[in-house]
Write a protein that holds these residues in place. Structure first.
Motif, mmCIF file in Angstrom:
data_model
loop_
_atom_site.group_PDB
_atom_site.id
_atom_site.type_symbol
_atom_site.label_atom_id
_atom_site.label_comp_id
_atom_site.label_asym_id
_atom_site.label_seq_id
_atom_site.Cartn_x
_atom_site.Cartn_y
_atom_site.Cartn_z
ATOM 1 N N ASP A 214 0.808 -1.217 0.000
ATOM 2 C CA ASP A 214 0.000 0.000 0.000
ATOM 3 C C ASP A 214 0.842 1.269 0.000
ATOM 4 O O ASP A 214 0.495 2.256 -0.661
ATOM 5 C CB ASP A 214 -0.941 0.018 1.206
ATOM 6 C CG ASP A 214 -2.180 -0.840 0.973
ATOM 7 O OD1 ASP A 214 -2.153 -1.705 0.071
ATOM 8 O OD2 ASP A 214 -3.188 -0.648 1.695
ATOM 9 N N SER A 215 1.946 1.275 0.710
ATOM 10 C CA SER A 215 2.779 2.478 0.754
ATOM 11 C C SER A 215 3.344 2.800 -0.624
ATOM 12 O O SER A 215 3.432 3.974 -1.021
ATOM 13 C CB SER A 215 3.906 2.310 1.774
ATOM 14 O OG SER A 215 4.755 1.226 1.415
ATOM 15 N N LEU B 185 0.537 4.216 -2.737
ATOM 16 C CA LEU B 185 0.245 5.598 -2.336
ATOM 17 C C LEU B 185 1.217 6.585 -2.984
ATOM 18 O O LEU B 185 0.829 7.699 -3.338
ATOM 19 C CB LEU B 185 0.290 5.725 -0.811
ATOM 20 C CG LEU B 185 -0.914 5.140 -0.073
ATOM 21 C CD1 LEU B 185 -0.611 5.014 1.419
ATOM 22 C CD2 LEU B 185 -2.159 6.002 -0.280
ATOM 23 N N ARG C 206 0.106 9.724 -5.270
ATOM 24 C CA ARG C 206 0.591 11.102 -5.072
ATOM 25 C C ARG C 206 1.193 11.651 -6.364
ATOM 26 O O ARG C 206 1.051 12.849 -6.664
ATOM 27 C CB ARG C 206 1.595 11.145 -3.922
ATOM 28 C CG ARG C 206 0.953 10.998 -2.546
ATOM 29 C CD ARG C 206 1.905 11.352 -1.429
ATOM 30 N NE ARG C 206 2.948 10.354 -1.258
ATOM 31 C CZ ARG C 206 2.833 9.299 -0.450
ATOM 32 N NH1 ARG C 206 1.726 9.097 0.249
ATOM 33 N NH2 ARG C 206 3.827 8.439 -0.323
ATOM 34 N N HIS D 170 -7.468 -1.492 3.383
ATOM 35 C CA HIS D 170 -6.640 -0.500 2.680
ATOM 36 C C HIS D 170 -7.079 0.915 3.053
ATOM 37 O O HIS D 170 -7.466 1.712 2.180
ATOM 38 C CB HIS D 170 -6.748 -0.711 1.168
ATOM 39 C CG HIS D 170 -6.397 -2.090 0.702
ATOM 40 N ND1 HIS D 170 -5.096 -2.491 0.454
ATOM 41 C CD2 HIS D 170 -7.178 -3.172 0.462
ATOM 42 C CE1 HIS D 170 -5.099 -3.757 0.063
ATOM 43 N NE2 HIS D 170 -6.337 -4.188 0.065
ATOM 44 N N ASP E 166 -5.649 3.775 4.015
ATOM 45 C CA ASP E 166 -4.974 4.973 3.507
ATOM 46 C C ASP E 166 -5.311 5.214 2.041
ATOM 47 O O ASP E 166 -5.459 6.361 1.604
ATOM 48 C CB ASP E 166 -3.458 4.844 3.693
ATOM 49 C CG ASP E 166 -3.059 4.823 5.156
ATOM 50 O OD1 ASP E 166 -3.777 5.440 5.970
ATOM 51 O OD2 ASP E 166 -2.045 4.186 5.498
ATOM 52 N N GLU F 14 -8.856 6.533 1.912
ATOM 53 C CA GLU F 14 -8.901 7.951 2.306
ATOM 54 C C GLU F 14 -8.573 8.852 1.127
ATOM 55 O O GLU F 14 -9.217 9.889 0.925
ATOM 56 C CB GLU F 14 -7.929 8.192 3.465
ATOM 57 C CG GLU F 14 -7.922 9.620 4.009
ATOM 58 C CD GLU F 14 -7.037 10.587 3.220
ATOM 59 O OE1 GLU F 14 -7.397 11.786 3.106
ATOM 60 O OE2 GLU F 14 -5.981 10.137 2.711
ATOM 61 N N ARG F 15 -7.608 8.475 0.320
ATOM 62 C CA ARG F 15 -7.248 9.312 -0.831
ATOM 63 C C ARG F 15 -8.353 9.294 -1.879
ATOM 64 O O ARG F 15 -8.640 10.312 -2.511
ATOM 65 C CB ARG F 15 -5.923 8.848 -1.439
ATOM 66 C CG ARG F 15 -4.748 8.951 -0.486
ATOM 67 C CD ARG F 15 -3.442 8.997 -1.212
ATOM 68 N NE ARG F 15 -3.048 10.353 -1.552
ATOM 69 C CZ ARG F 15 -2.404 11.170 -0.740
ATOM 70 N NH1 ARG F 15 -2.115 10.783 0.470
ATOM 71 N NH2 ARG F 15 -2.063 12.372 -1.139
#
Length: 235
Positions: A24-25, A28, A32, A70, A72, A75-76
């Protein structure tokens, strides 16, 4: 307007049937990148996997479990920059999250139709329970580590979509262009097939975003100001 399109993430509950395939990181960081380079980001269906529960018919619970697994990323996706259109694997998001089945955007004199593409499939239109049962069975093949058999079913499913690079033989493209014609769209953008494509059809353009599942980074970039429309498989 600069628009990015991603689809077919198949975010699941992080069990052995989940084939999102990303940390997931790391994903992300990709999001971004998209957020900093595009004004809008279209999530073009099958964002969540809701058809692979251990017992069938639990799409609502599976959507909740996938979102909880998931947080995060979820949230995005809630930010105004994102536009979520449901597919067939996350059909329940249409009711629960208000995700429509298509989106039309106009910018700089260009009309764009975004739709997942599952309505092309006869089985999904006429006997959806059979399609969902096949996905459910495929999830059990993954849980039982019968990966070779799962890949065989995957290949069969890909053939049934009739998605081919050759526009003369690709009934999926023909269906998509008919939808574009009905909507008066110059560009039609689909997902569903996991086969990224960019094909010109006279004055109209067909695009497919490919898939971001199984560790892949496939996305479309649409720039209506410069008339730049591209498929990318890395970032």
């Amino acid at each position: 307007m600069r628009i990015a399109v991603i689809s077919d993430l198949h975010l699941g509950r992080r069990d052995s049937a989940d084939h999102f395939g990303h940390d997931d990181s790391g994903f992300l960081r990709f999001l971004r990148f998209l957020e900093s380079n595009f004004e809008r980001i279209v999530l073009l269906g099958d964002v969540f996997e809701t058809l692979t529960s251990r017992t069938p018919g639990r799409q609502v619970a599976e959507l909740a479990a996938a979102r909880a697994a998931h947080p995060d990323i979820v949230e995005r996706f809630a930010r105004p920059q994102y536009h979520y259109i449901h597919g067939n694997h996350d059909l329940v998001a249409g009711t629960l999250l208000g995700a429509p089945e298509q989106l039309v955007l106009e910018a700089d004199g260009v009309r764009m139709l975004f739709t997942h593409g599952h309505h092309h499939d006869w089985v999904i239109r006429k006997a959806r329970f059979l399609s969902e049962a096949a996905v459910w069975a495929g999830a059990w093949l993954r849980r039982m580590r019968l990966r070779a058999m799962f890949r065989m079913f995957q290949a069969l499913d890909a053939r049934l979509t009739h998605a081919l690079p050759d526009p003369a033989r690709c009934t999926f493209q023909q269906w998509a262009l008919a939808r574009a014609n009905d909507s008066g769209a110059d560009i039609v953008v689909t997902g569903h097939t996991h086969l990224g494509m960019r094909v010109e059809h006279g004055s109209r353009l067909f695009l497919n975003s490919g898939t971001c599942s199984e560790g892949q980074f496939s996305f479309l970039s649409l720039d209506t100001r410069t008339a730049g429309y591209s498929l990318h498989t890395s970032w």
